[in-house]
Scaffold this motif. Structure first.
Motif, PDB file in Angstrom:
ATOM      1  N   TYR A 122       0.836  -1.197   0.000  1.00  0.00           N
ATOM      2  CA  TYR A 122       0.000   0.000   0.000  1.00  0.00           C
ATOM      3  C   TYR A 122       0.874   1.252   0.000  1.00  0.00           C
ATOM      4  CZ  TYR A 122      -3.513   3.371   1.487  1.00  0.00           C
ATOM      5  OH  TYR A 122      -4.337   4.464   1.563  1.00  0.00           O
ATOM      6  N   ASP A 123       1.882   1.284   0.880  1.00  0.00           N
ATOM      7  CA  ASP A 123       2.789   2.428   0.940  1.00  0.00           C
ATOM      8  C   ASP A 123       3.516   2.633  -0.386  1.00  0.00           C
ATOM      9  OD1 ASP A 123       2.100   2.961   3.540  1.00  0.00           O
ATOM     10  OD2 ASP A 123       3.912   2.083   4.421  1.00  0.00           O
ATOM     11  N   ALA A 124       3.988   1.546  -0.980  1.00  0.00           N
ATOM     12  CA  ALA A 124       4.700   1.652  -2.260  1.00  0.00           C
ATOM     13  C   ALA A 124       3.784   2.239  -3.334  1.00  0.00           C
ATOM     14  CB  ALA A 124       5.212   0.281  -2.702  1.00  0.00           C
ATOM     15  N   ALA A 125       2.541   1.815  -3.351  1.00  0.00           N
ATOM     16  CA  ALA A 125       1.592   2.331  -4.348  1.00  0.00           C
ATOM     17  C   ALA A 125       1.308   3.805  -4.096  1.00  0.00           C
ATOM     18  CB  ALA A 125       0.296   1.519  -4.322  1.00  0.00           C
ATOM     19  N   GLN A 126       1.159   4.200  -2.819  1.00  0.00           N
ATOM     20  CA  GLN A 126       0.858   5.586  -2.487  1.00  0.00           C
ATOM     21  C   GLN A 126       2.039   6.512  -2.763  1.00  0.00           C
ATOM     22  OE1 GLN A 126      -2.152   6.901  -1.412  1.00  0.00           O
ATOM     23  NE2 GLN A 126      -2.854   4.876  -2.002  1.00  0.00           N
ATOM     24  N   GLU A 127       3.249   6.007  -2.532  1.00  0.00           N
ATOM     25  CA  GLU A 127       4.440   6.844  -2.652  1.00  0.00           C
ATOM     26  C   GLU A 127       5.018   6.880  -4.063  1.00  0.00           C
ATOM     27  OE1 GLU A 127       7.010   5.317   0.376  1.00  0.00           O
ATOM     28  OE2 GLU A 127       5.632   5.916   1.977  1.00  0.00           O
ATOM     29  N   SER A 128       4.567   5.978  -4.929  1.00  0.00           N
ATOM     30  CA  SER A 128       5.107   5.941  -6.284  1.00  0.00           C
ATOM     31  C   SER A 128       4.685   7.181  -7.063  1.00  0.00           C
ATOM     32  CB  SER A 128       4.611   4.692  -7.018  1.00  0.00           C
ATOM     33  OG  SER A 128       5.041   4.735  -8.367  1.00  0.00           O
ATOM     34  N   GLU A 129       5.632   7.762  -7.723  1.00  0.00           N
ATOM     35  CA  GLU A 129       5.343   8.923  -8.560  1.00  0.00           C
ATOM     36  C   GLU A 129       5.272   8.534 -10.035  1.00  0.00           C
ATOM     37  OE1 GLU A 129       8.130  11.998  -7.570  1.00  0.00           O
ATOM     38  OE2 GLU A 129       7.467  12.064  -5.485  1.00  0.00           O
ATOM     39  N   ASP A 130       5.452   7.258 -10.315  1.00  0.00           N
ATOM     40  CA  ASP A 130       5.405   6.763 -11.682  1.00  0.00           C
ATOM     41  C   ASP A 130       3.948   6.700 -12.134  1.00  0.00           C
ATOM     42  OD1 ASP A 130       5.587   5.322 -14.095  1.00  0.00           O
ATOM     43  OD2 ASP A 130       7.389   4.293 -13.375  1.00  0.00           O
ATOM     44  N   GLU A 131       3.621   7.430 -13.186  1.00  0.00           N
ATOM     45  CA  GLU A 131       2.232   7.510 -13.650  1.00  0.00           C
ATOM     46  C   GLU A 131       1.943   6.585 -14.829  1.00  0.00           C
ATOM     47  OE1 GLU A 131      -0.226   9.056 -12.142  1.00  0.00           O
ATOM     48  OE2 GLU A 131       1.165   9.723 -10.591  1.00  0.00           O
ATOM     49  N   ARG A 132       2.927   5.776 -15.238  1.00  0.00           N
ATOM     50  CA  ARG A 132       2.678   4.867 -16.348  1.00  0.00           C
ATOM     51  C   ARG A 132       1.607   3.866 -15.946  1.00  0.00           C
ATOM     52  NH1 ARG A 132       8.485   2.666 -17.372  1.00  0.00           N
ATOM     53  NH2 ARG A 132       8.395   2.851 -15.127  1.00  0.00           N
TER      54      ARG A 132
END
Length: 166
Positions: A122-132
């Motif tokens: 969940y944290d990885a998904a929330q913190e990811s700035e990759d919009e691909r």
């Protein structure tokens, strides 16, 4: 003092400082709101005062070694998926405080590890700035998989029935 671009450097520094303070205050308000909501959820489910609910949330955070805001957010998300009572039970404590089971044989260890995997995904998904789209989809799949694993482990220990975990 006037800088090379003709602006007062102290004024520019003060504006930057105030902008950073505003960002910090906004984050604090969001964080406290989520923690307050989770505290209220715990209080309602456990039938305790808000202060006792907050202390229980703090203990959950320490027990799972997860930041208070993160565990509060996850608790609120889980309450949407599992219902308030199951969500609080899911993150409350991994083992009964009276009789901790040996770590090697404890089914609760699997629950804790599954919960940690879910929080990490969940944290990885929330913190990811990759919009691909493919990256966002992969992160969402990891969260969904971790959620299914946690539901499976909760079913194994009797906190969920098979139809609730599906």
């Amino acid at each position: 003092m006037v800088g090379d671009n003709g602006h007062d450097d102290s004024l520019t520094a003060r504006i930057a400082s105030l902008e950073a303070e505003i960002v910090g205050l906004r984050k604090a308000v969001q964080t406290r709101t989520v923690i307050g909501q989770a505290t209220g959820l715990i209080s309602a489910v456990q039938g305790c005062t808000p202060q006792e609910g907050f202390q229980l949330l703090v203990r959950m955070s320490q027990h799972h070694n997860v930041k208070l805001h993160t565990i509060a957010l996850k608790l609120l998300d889980l309450s949407t998926e599992l219902g308030p009572r199951q969500a609080v039970r899911a993150v409350h404590s991994a083992e009964p405080a009276d009789e901790p089971a040996p770590v090697a044989e404890s089914p609760w260890l699997d629950v804790v590890n599954a919960a940690r995997r879910l929080v990490a995904a969940y944290d990885a998904a929330q913190e990811s700035e990759d919009e691909r789209p493919e990256v966002r989809r992969q992160l969402a799949d990891q969260v969904a998989l971790a959620g299914r694993l946690l539901a499976e482990k909760l079913t194994e220990v009797g906190w969920l029935t098979a139809d609730q975990g599906a």
